[in-house]
Structure formats: C-alpha cells, structure tokens
Design a protein around this motif. Structure first.
Motif, PDB file in Angstrom:
ATOM      1  N   GLY A  72       9.175 -18.124  38.829  1.00 38.45           N
ATOM      2  CA  GLY A  72       8.753 -17.506  40.079  1.00 38.45           C
ATOM      3  C   GLY A  72       7.258 -17.239  40.159  1.00 38.45           C
ATOM      4  O   GLY A  72       6.681 -17.178  41.251  1.00 38.45           O
ATOM      5  N   THR A  73       6.604 -17.075  38.996  1.00 40.94           N
ATOM      6  CA  THR A  73       5.163 -16.801  39.013  1.00 40.94           C
ATOM      7  C   THR A  73       4.367 -18.018  39.493  1.00 40.94           C
ATOM      8  O   THR A  73       3.212 -17.878  39.885  1.00 40.94           O
ATOM      9  CB  THR A  73       4.667 -16.403  37.610  1.00 40.94           C
ATOM     10  N   PHE A  74       4.983 -19.183  39.470  1.00 45.32           N
ATOM     11  CA  PHE A  74       4.315 -20.393  39.945  1.00 45.32           C
ATOM     12  C   PHE A  74       4.676 -20.709  41.396  1.00 45.32           C
ATOM     13  O   PHE A  74       3.929 -21.381  42.095  1.00 45.32           O
ATOM     14  CB  PHE A  74       4.694 -21.587  39.066  1.00 45.32           C
ATOM     15  N   GLN A  75       5.823 -20.202  41.839  1.00 42.74           N
ATOM     16  CA  GLN A  75       6.291 -20.497  43.184  1.00 42.74           C
ATOM     17  C   GLN A  75       5.707 -19.551  44.226  1.00 42.74           C
ATOM     18  O   GLN A  75       5.491 -19.942  45.377  1.00 42.74           O
ATOM     19  CB  GLN A  75       7.827 -20.426  43.222  1.00 42.74           C
ATOM     20  N   ASN A  76       5.429 -18.305  43.838  1.00 43.72           N
ATOM     21  CA  ASN A  76       5.016 -17.291  44.804  1.00 43.72           C
ATOM     22  C   ASN A  76       3.508 -17.126  44.923  1.00 43.72           C
ATOM     23  O   ASN A  76       3.029 -16.472  45.842  1.00 43.72           O
ATOM     24  CB  ASN A  76       5.643 -15.940  44.423  1.00 43.72           C
ATOM     25  N   THR A  77       2.753 -17.684  43.992  1.00 47.64           N
ATOM     26  CA  THR A  77       1.306 -17.496  44.009  1.00 47.64           C
ATOM     27  C   THR A  77       0.618 -18.663  43.303  1.00 47.64           C
ATOM     28  O   THR A  77       1.236 -19.351  42.484  1.00 47.64           O
ATOM     29  CB  THR A  77       0.912 -16.174  43.311  1.00 47.64           C
ATOM     30  N   SER A  78      -0.639 -18.863  43.628  1.00 49.35           N
ATOM     31  CA  SER A  78      -1.424 -19.938  42.998  1.00 49.35           C
ATOM     32  C   SER A  78      -2.325 -19.395  41.893  1.00 49.35           C
ATOM     33  O   SER A  78      -3.209 -20.103  41.409  1.00 49.35           O
ATOM     34  CB  SER A  78      -2.288 -20.640  44.055  1.00 49.35           C
ATOM     35  N   GLU A  79      -2.107 -18.152  41.484  1.00 46.54           N
ATOM     36  CA  GLU A  79      -3.011 -17.517  40.525  1.00 46.54           C
ATOM     37  C   GLU A  79      -3.021 -18.222  39.170  1.00 46.54           C
ATOM     38  O   GLU A  79      -4.083 -18.406  38.565  1.00 46.54           O
ATOM     39  CB  GLU A  79      -2.638 -16.040  40.358  1.00 46.54           C
ATOM     40  N   MET A  80      -1.847 -18.637  38.687  1.00 41.46           N
ATOM     41  CA  MET A  80      -1.813 -19.300  37.389  1.00 41.46           C
ATOM     42  C   MET A  80      -2.537 -20.645  37.441  1.00 41.46           C
ATOM     43  O   MET A  80      -3.257 -21.019  36.506  1.00 41.46           O
ATOM     44  CB  MET A  80      -0.374 -19.505  36.922  1.00 41.46           C
ATOM     45  N   LEU A  81      -2.356 -21.367  38.532  1.00 37.27           N
ATOM     46  CA  LEU A  81      -3.075 -22.636  38.692  1.00 37.27           C
ATOM     47  C   LEU A  81      -4.581 -22.382  38.743  1.00 37.27           C
ATOM     48  O   LEU A  81      -5.364 -23.136  38.144  1.00 37.27           O
ATOM     49  CB  LEU A  81      -2.620 -23.342  39.970  1.00 37.27           C
ATOM     50  N   ALA A  82      -4.980 -21.313  39.434  1.00 36.70           N
ATOM     51  CA  ALA A  82      -6.402 -20.965  39.530  1.00 36.70           C
ATOM     52  C   ALA A  82      -6.978 -20.671  38.150  1.00 36.70           C
ATOM     53  O   ALA A  82      -8.089 -21.117  37.813  1.00 36.70           O
ATOM     54  CB  ALA A  82      -6.590 -19.760  40.446  1.00 36.70           C
ATOM     55  N   VAL A  83      -6.239 -19.932  37.338  1.00 37.13           N
ATOM     56  CA  VAL A  83      -6.709 -19.592  35.991  1.00 37.13           C
ATOM     57  C   VAL A  83      -6.820 -20.845  35.123  1.00 37.13           C
ATOM     58  O   VAL A  83      -7.789 -21.006  34.374  1.00 37.13           O
ATOM     59  CB  VAL A  83      -5.766 -18.563  35.334  1.00 37.13           C
ATOM     60  N   LEU A  84      -5.855 -21.744  35.214  1.00 34.99           N
ATOM     61  CA  LEU A  84      -5.902 -22.963  34.420  1.00 34.99           C
ATOM     62  C   LEU A  84      -7.076 -23.861  34.824  1.00 34.99           C
ATOM     63  O   LEU A  84      -7.780 -24.410  33.972  1.00 34.99           O
ATOM     64  CB  LEU A  84      -4.585 -23.727  34.558  1.00 34.99           C
ATOM     65  N   VAL A  85      -7.283 -24.005  36.148  1.00 40.09           N
ATOM     66  CA  VAL A  85      -8.373 -24.864  36.623  1.00 40.09           C
ATOM     67  C   VAL A  85      -9.731 -24.255  36.260  1.00 40.09           C
ATOM     68  O   VAL A  85     -10.596 -24.913  35.669  1.00 40.09           O
ATOM     69  CB  VAL A  85      -8.269 -25.077  38.149  1.00 40.09           C
ATOM     70  N   ALA A  86      -9.919 -22.979  36.625  1.00 36.32           N
ATOM     71  CA  ALA A  86     -11.198 -22.316  36.328  1.00 36.32           C
ATOM     72  C   ALA A  86     -11.395 -22.182  34.821  1.00 36.32           C
ATOM     73  O   ALA A  86     -12.519 -22.311  34.316  1.00 36.32           O
ATOM     74  CB  ALA A  86     -11.252 -20.946  37.000  1.00 36.32           C
ATOM     75  N   GLY A  87     -10.307 -21.924  34.084  1.00 33.05           N
ATOM     76  CA  GLY A  87     -10.402 -21.806  32.632  1.00 33.05           C
ATOM     77  C   GLY A  87     -10.804 -23.120  31.982  1.00 33.05           C
ATOM     78  O   GLY A  87     -11.607 -23.139  31.043  1.00 33.05           O
ATOM     79  N   THR A  88     -10.258 -24.224  32.473  1.00 33.96           N
ATOM     80  CA  THR A  88     -10.633 -25.537  31.943  1.00 33.96           C
ATOM     81  C   THR A  88     -12.104 -25.828  32.236  1.00 33.96           C
ATOM     82  O   THR A  88     -12.832 -26.353  31.373  1.00 33.96           O
ATOM     83  CB  THR A  88      -9.754 -26.633  32.572  1.00 33.96           C
ATOM     84  N   MET A  89     -12.550 -25.474  33.442  1.00 30.78           N
ATOM     85  CA  MET A  89     -13.946 -25.708  33.811  1.00 30.78           C
ATOM     86  C   MET A  89     -14.903 -24.897  32.943  1.00 30.78           C
ATOM     87  O   MET A  89     -15.911 -25.416  32.451  1.00 30.78           O
ATOM     88  CB  MET A  89     -14.154 -25.365  35.294  1.00 30.78           C
ATOM     89  N   ILE A  90     -14.579 -23.619  32.732  1.00 29.06           N
ATOM     90  CA  ILE A  90     -15.505 -22.779  31.969  1.00 29.06           C
ATOM     91  C   ILE A  90     -15.447 -23.134  30.480  1.00 29.06           C
ATOM     92  O   ILE A  90     -16.444 -22.993  29.764  1.00 29.06           O
ATOM     93  CB  ILE A  90     -15.214 -21.282  32.198  1.00 29.06           C
ATOM     94  N   CYS A  91     -14.301 -23.628  30.021  1.00 37.47           N
ATOM     95  CA  CYS A  91     -14.204 -24.100  28.639  1.00 37.47           C
ATOM     96  C   CYS A  91     -15.057 -25.360  28.463  1.00 37.47           C
ATOM     97  O   CYS A  91     -15.747 -25.523  27.446  1.00 37.47           O
ATOM     98  CB  CYS A  91     -12.750 -24.375  28.277  1.00 37.47           C
ATOM     99  N   ALA A  92     -15.024 -26.238  29.465  1.00 38.28           N
ATOM    100  CA  ALA A  92     -15.856 -27.445  29.427  1.00 38.28           C
ATOM    101  C   ALA A  92     -17.335 -27.084  29.423  1.00 38.28           C
ATOM    102  O   ALA A  92     -18.142 -27.687  28.696  1.00 38.28           O
ATOM    103  CB  ALA A  92     -15.536 -28.347  30.614  1.00 38.28           C
TER     104      ALA A  92
END
Length: 382
Positions: A72-92
């Motif tokens: 449900g945390t993936f269906q109701n909000t885009s926050e986890m996707l945002a963290v993964l995308v931004a996290g990958t960018m800042i790790c890069a």
C-alpha cells in the motif's frame, strides 16, 4: 512488524554481500581517500561505500513492494519512488565527488538539484504547526513548501557529511537515527495517526538495514568508507522521512496543545536525532568563519571525534561514545512523544548522560591517577 523485519534483514544481507564488490570497483576506479593531516587512517581507503548502501536499500524496497502490508505504501503515494530516484541521483553525485573531488559549489548545486527532485516528486511539507501561538497550523504555499523542504534536506545531507570522520561513526549514527525515526513513525501510527505501513517507516527501516550490513566492513579497522556517496544518501533519506512523517498528521484530530505533541514533534525530532552532527557542523562553520576561511572547503582536525582522540580514546571507544550520545539525544525525543511523561524520560536520560560523561573523561582521570603519564594508543586500536 514482521514485514519491517524482513525489509531490515534483506537490506542488511544484500549490502553486506555487495560491499566487497563495490570496494573492488572503487579501487579500480581510483576512488580512494588519501591520507591527509586531519585524517586518522594511515593508508588510502576506498570510499564509494554509498553504492553498496543504495543497492541494499533498493533491494529491500523491491521486496517490500511484494509484501501484502507494505504494498500500500507504493499504491497510495509516490514518496518511495521519489526517495529512490533522488537517492540514486545524490549517490551518483557522491560517486563523482569520491572519484574526482568536486569543488564545494558544484557539490552544493547538485545537492539542491537532488533535493528539488525529491520535492517535485511528492515529498514536501504541507503545513507547520506552531504550538502556543495564535497561528496554530500554518498551511504552506507551494513555493514556501518547496523552499523549506529543500533547505531541510540540504542541511540534513551536509550534517551527516560533517560527522563522517572515524571508522564506523556515520554508519552507526545512521542506524541509531533511522531506528529512532522508525520507532516514532511506527508508534504514531499505532496510536491511530496514520497507517502502520507507511513510507516514513519503510524509508527508515530500509536505510537502517543497509547501514547495518555495511557496518562490519566499515568499523575500525575500516576496509571501505561510505564516502560522500553514502553520507549524502543517508542524509537525504532521513530528511525525507522527517518531512513525510509531518505531512501524515491531521491537525484537526487534536483538541489542544497538550494533545498535539505529534503535530510538532516531527519538526523537533530531526533536530533531536541529528543534534550531534548538527552541533559539530555549526561549531565547524563558526570556527572556520572566525578564522576568515571558507567553512565548507577548509577541513580541520577539530571535530568532536578528533577531540575525543586527543583526550586519549582509541577510535573504537570514541565511536562508541558518540553512539551513546546520539542514541541518548535521539531516543529522548522519541520517548517524549511515545511515553508522554517527561519525568521518566529525563530521569533515564540523566543517568545515561552521567555514565557517558564519565566514560568520556576516563582517559584524563586515568592519567591523573598514573601521575600524568601520556596515553599510548596501541597499533591495533589506532
């Protein structure tokens, strides 16, 4: 709770198993921390450990997306996707800095860009609760929300980066702070304010597990450092968790100031949890500014962990002492929000604080007893 334990274990195992490969790549690319006057290590150490942490966290989130409750945390909000995308960018961005030593301005611009992506994809403050004032809950317009969330994220990223100075220090601090956030967000949901399966809880348990898997490779003597790729990733995830927790509390569900602790605790909690790195960062900025030098480009050997080494502690003892202080400050904030009885919380905290202070000054006390003989650091503890 069972699903969160699965996520924690997956993150820890995957990170532990992939970090040796990351270390090999780091050596091949020449991403090494050279020995400087301010450093405590004596040989070049690979420093792209954040890649292993990102892989472990990503694997844990992928598993979480298949678990019944956490889906449900993936269906109701885009926050986890945002963290993964931004996290990958800042790790890069951190990988580039680990390899090429980017200048401070370039790195700051990159941090702001990554924080902006995080906000644009859905992680942002919607309101601020001001207890004891006539304003009460203040709704933020989109521009103010974007600016404030970006500032919080960048500040947290740099606070975590500042404390990364001893083997295992940042990894352990990250585990403690992430688990404190998890305890708070999970208990808040158990009290009826939101769902127990939430993005903040998932973010924090995933990053805690990843750091737990990385710590055996990073504890003294370290075989690999987190580097900027890891410290900035950790800071971004913790900032996102704090912001996400705040946005999930309904101001209308509280009748007065005495029952509104969950409304303003999410804003106070990041300060409490990150108190040690924030204090270290502020002291460093003030110290360098008074000397008339750039506070972000002139490293020195006056951080809190350096001072502990000067007192006479070994690296391991210095790290454990900072673990204790971090846990003390972090869980006092959590205890206040969960237990609600300041007397109990502060009594326990005071007892731990006394023990921590005694442990800090043990080398000086020992030297006085020994007649002022200098402390000798054994090679295996150095």
């Amino acid at each position: 709770m069972r699903e969160y334990l699965i996520v924690l274990c997956v993150a820890a195992i995957v990170t532990f198993l992939t970090t040796p490969a990351v270390r090999w790549v780091s050596v091949r690319l020449g991403a090494l921390t050279e020995v400087r006057d301010r450093d405590v290590h004596t040989i070049p150490i690979p420093r792209m450990g954040g890649v292993g942490v990102l892989i472990g966290m990503g694997a844990a989130v992928a598993v979480a997306s298949k678990l019944p409750g956490l889906q449900g945390t993936f269906q109701n909000t885009s926050e986890m996707l945002a963290v993964l995308v931004a996290g990958t960018m800042i790790c890069a961005l951190g990988v580039l800095d680990d390899r090429y030593d980017l200048d401070p301005l370039t790195k700051l611009v990159g941090q702001i860009a990554c924080a902006g992506i995080l906000v644009l994809m859905g992680v942002q403050l919607a309101f601020i609760y001001l207890p004891g004032t006539t304003l009460g809950t203040v709704s933020l317009d989109p521009n103010t929300s974007f600016l404030l969330t970006t500032v919080i994220t960048v500040a947290t990223v740099n606070a975590m980066n500042f404390i990364d100075g001893l083997d295992g220090l940042l990894s352990g601090v990250a585990i403690i702070t992430a688990l404190a956030f998890f305890a708070y967000s999970y208990s808040l949901a158990r009290q009826g304010y939101g769902d127990v399966f939430s993005s903040p809880s998932l973010m924090t348990v995933a990053i805690a597990g990843a750091c737990l898997g990385f710590l055996p490779h990073n504890f003294n003597p370290a075989r690999i450092f987190l580097g900027d790729s890891g410290s900035m990733l950790i800071g971004l995830v913790l900032a996102a968790a704090a912001v996400s927790t705040t946005s999930r509390v309904d101001a209308q569900s509280f009748s007065g100031l005495s029952t509104a602790v969950p409304l303003f605790m999410p804003l106070l909690l990041p300060v409490a949890i990150l108190a040690i790195p924030i204090i270290d960062m502020v002291l460093a900025v003030v110290r360098r500014a008074r000397k008339g030098v750039n506070p972000f480009s002139t490293p020195d050997k006056m951080h809190l962990h350096h001072r502990l080494l000067e007192i006479g502690h070994t690296q391991r003892r210095a790290v454990i002492i900072l673990y204790i202080w971090t846990a003390l400050v972090a869980f006092v904030g959590v205890g206040m929000s969960i237990i609600g009885n300041p007397a109990i919380v502060f009594s326990i905290a005071a007892g731990i604080a006394v023990l921590a202070v005694a442990l800090m000054f043990t080398p000086r006390i020992r030297r006085r007893i020994d007649g002022g003989a200098p402390h000798i650091v054994r090679r295996e503890d150095a």
